[in-house]
Design a protein around this motif. Structure first.
Motif, PDB file in Angstrom:
ATOM      1  N   THR A 278      44.666  40.067  43.399  1.00  0.00           N
ATOM      2  CA  THR A 278      45.831  39.561  44.126  1.00  0.00           C
ATOM      3  C   THR A 278      45.463  39.206  45.563  1.00  0.00           C
ATOM      4  N   GLU A 279      44.575  39.995  46.162  1.00  0.00           N
ATOM      5  CA  GLU A 279      44.160  39.770  47.545  1.00  0.00           C
ATOM      6  C   GLU A 279      43.093  38.682  47.667  1.00  0.00           C
ATOM      7  N   GLY A 280      42.681  38.090  46.547  1.00  0.00           N
ATOM      8  CA  GLY A 280      41.681  37.029  46.570  1.00  0.00           C
ATOM      9  C   GLY A 280      40.263  37.504  46.811  1.00  0.00           C
ATOM     10  N   LYS A 281      39.995  38.776  46.592  1.00  0.00           N
ATOM     11  CA  LYS A 281      38.664  39.343  46.811  1.00  0.00           C
ATOM     12  C   LYS A 281      37.889  39.320  45.497  1.00  0.00           C
TER      13      LYS A 281
ATOM     14  N   GLU B  26      34.621  41.682  45.045  1.00  0.00           N
ATOM     15  CA  GLU B  26      34.986  43.090  44.897  1.00  0.00           C
ATOM     16  C   GLU B  26      35.712  43.338  43.582  1.00  0.00           C
ATOM     17  N   ALA B  27      36.550  42.371  43.174  1.00  0.00           N
ATOM     18  CA  ALA B  27      37.264  42.512  41.905  1.00  0.00           C
ATOM     19  C   ALA B  27      36.292  42.528  40.733  1.00  0.00           C
TER      20      ALA B  27
ATOM     21  N   CYS C 217      43.371  44.996  39.842  1.00  0.00           N
ATOM     22  CA  CYS C 217      44.463  44.025  39.954  1.00  0.00           C
ATOM     23  C   CYS C 217      44.787  43.714  41.407  1.00  0.00           C
ATOM     24  N   ASP C 218      44.773  44.730  42.260  1.00  0.00           N
ATOM     25  CA  ASP C 218      45.065  44.513  43.680  1.00  0.00           C
ATOM     26  C   ASP C 218      44.010  43.620  44.327  1.00  0.00           C
ATOM     27  N   LEU C 219      42.756  43.843  43.996  1.00  0.00           N
ATOM     28  CA  LEU C 219      41.685  43.026  44.566  1.00  0.00           C
ATOM     29  C   LEU C 219      41.819  41.559  44.145  1.00  0.00           C
TER      30      LEU C 219
END
Length: 257
Positions: free
Chosen positions: A168-171, A174-175, A164-166
């Motif tokens: 949110t960070e637009g990655k 990696e997501a 979820c963090d990835l």
């Protein structure tokens, strides 16, 4: 032949209703009332994390939840003697053992099942012997999942926070890799005979996505729903989450819908 897709349950975590209550003091807003509203809107169970520092949920909340809920109560807790003793007293439907550090804002990673050694294994055994379903909150790591099965856990809850963090960070790349790890872990856990749950950081979009993973049987979602409740009301937020989960399951498995 139509593939059998198991139903997907929703557990609602009501910790942060207690956070708001504790910020002002007093009895309101009442986390037990929030649990009842969530159930009326379609939650299949309620999760509450009684932290060692009692920063949100308190012992009295757990007792009231155990006494009044008509759905399963999932007692989220650190693997300490104090918490095991409370769980053995309360006898909730399930206990989810999580790592806990006092300085963290929220649970930051999966439980180190391997590092927990024989002490963790004995705690799992004591809880299971009392008729409590034991879940271990783990990262999508093959060795940790294998150890969870070895020590007799019935369930693993996959930590979805990194994915979820990835996002949110637009990655995106990696997501996608992290999501692949979650899918692989869900399959591995199922092969070990574990029931698969998932949670941490999920919102409508990510819950809809992970609902398409057949092996996942339950999502546990709290902070996002309590936040949405400020704008739309808790019942509306829970209903919308159920719709997102159902849509994600149906899109991924149209023949089984």
């Amino acid at each position: 032949m139509t593939r059998i897709v198991p139903p997907l349950r929703l557990g609602v975590n009501i910790d942060h209703v207690a956070t708001v209550r504790n910020a002002r003091g007093g009895a309101l807003p009442d986390p037990v009332r929030a649990a009842q509203l969530a159930c009326a809107a379609g939650a299949d169970g309620i999760t509450a994390h009684l932290r060692e520092d009692r920063r949100h949920i308190r012992d009295a909340d757990m007792r009231r939840l155990r006494e009044t809920l008509l759905v399963p109560l999932n007692f989220e807790m650190a693997a300490t003697e104090e918490m095991v003793a409370l769980a053995l007293e309360l006898r909730p439907h399930a206990c989810c053992l999580v790592p806990e550090r006092r300085e963290e804002r929220t649970t930051e990673g999966g439980l180190d099942v391997i590092g927990g050694g024989i002490d963790l294994a004995r705690k799992v055994e004591r809880l299971a012997k009392a008729g409590i379903r034991v879940s271990l909150f783990v990262a999508p790591d093959e060795d940790q999942i294998a150890r969870a099965a070895d020590i007799g856990a019935a369930v693993i809850e996959l930590h979805t926070g990194a994915w979820c963090d990835l996002l949110t960070e637009g990655k995106a790349t990696e997501a996608a890799t992290e999501f692949g790890r979650l899918v692989e872990a869900a399959g591995q856990g199922t092969r070990f005979g574990l029931e698969i749950h998932a949670g941490h950081g999920l919102d409508y979009r990510t819950a809809e996505t992970i609902a398409g993973v057949t092996e996942v049987r339950e999502l546990n979602i709290g902070h996002f729903l309590i936040g949405e409740a400020i704008f739309d009301g808790l019942e509306a937020a829970v209903r919308r989450m159920r719709e997102a989960m159902a849509h994600g399951r149906a899109v991924a498995h149209p023949a089984a819908a």
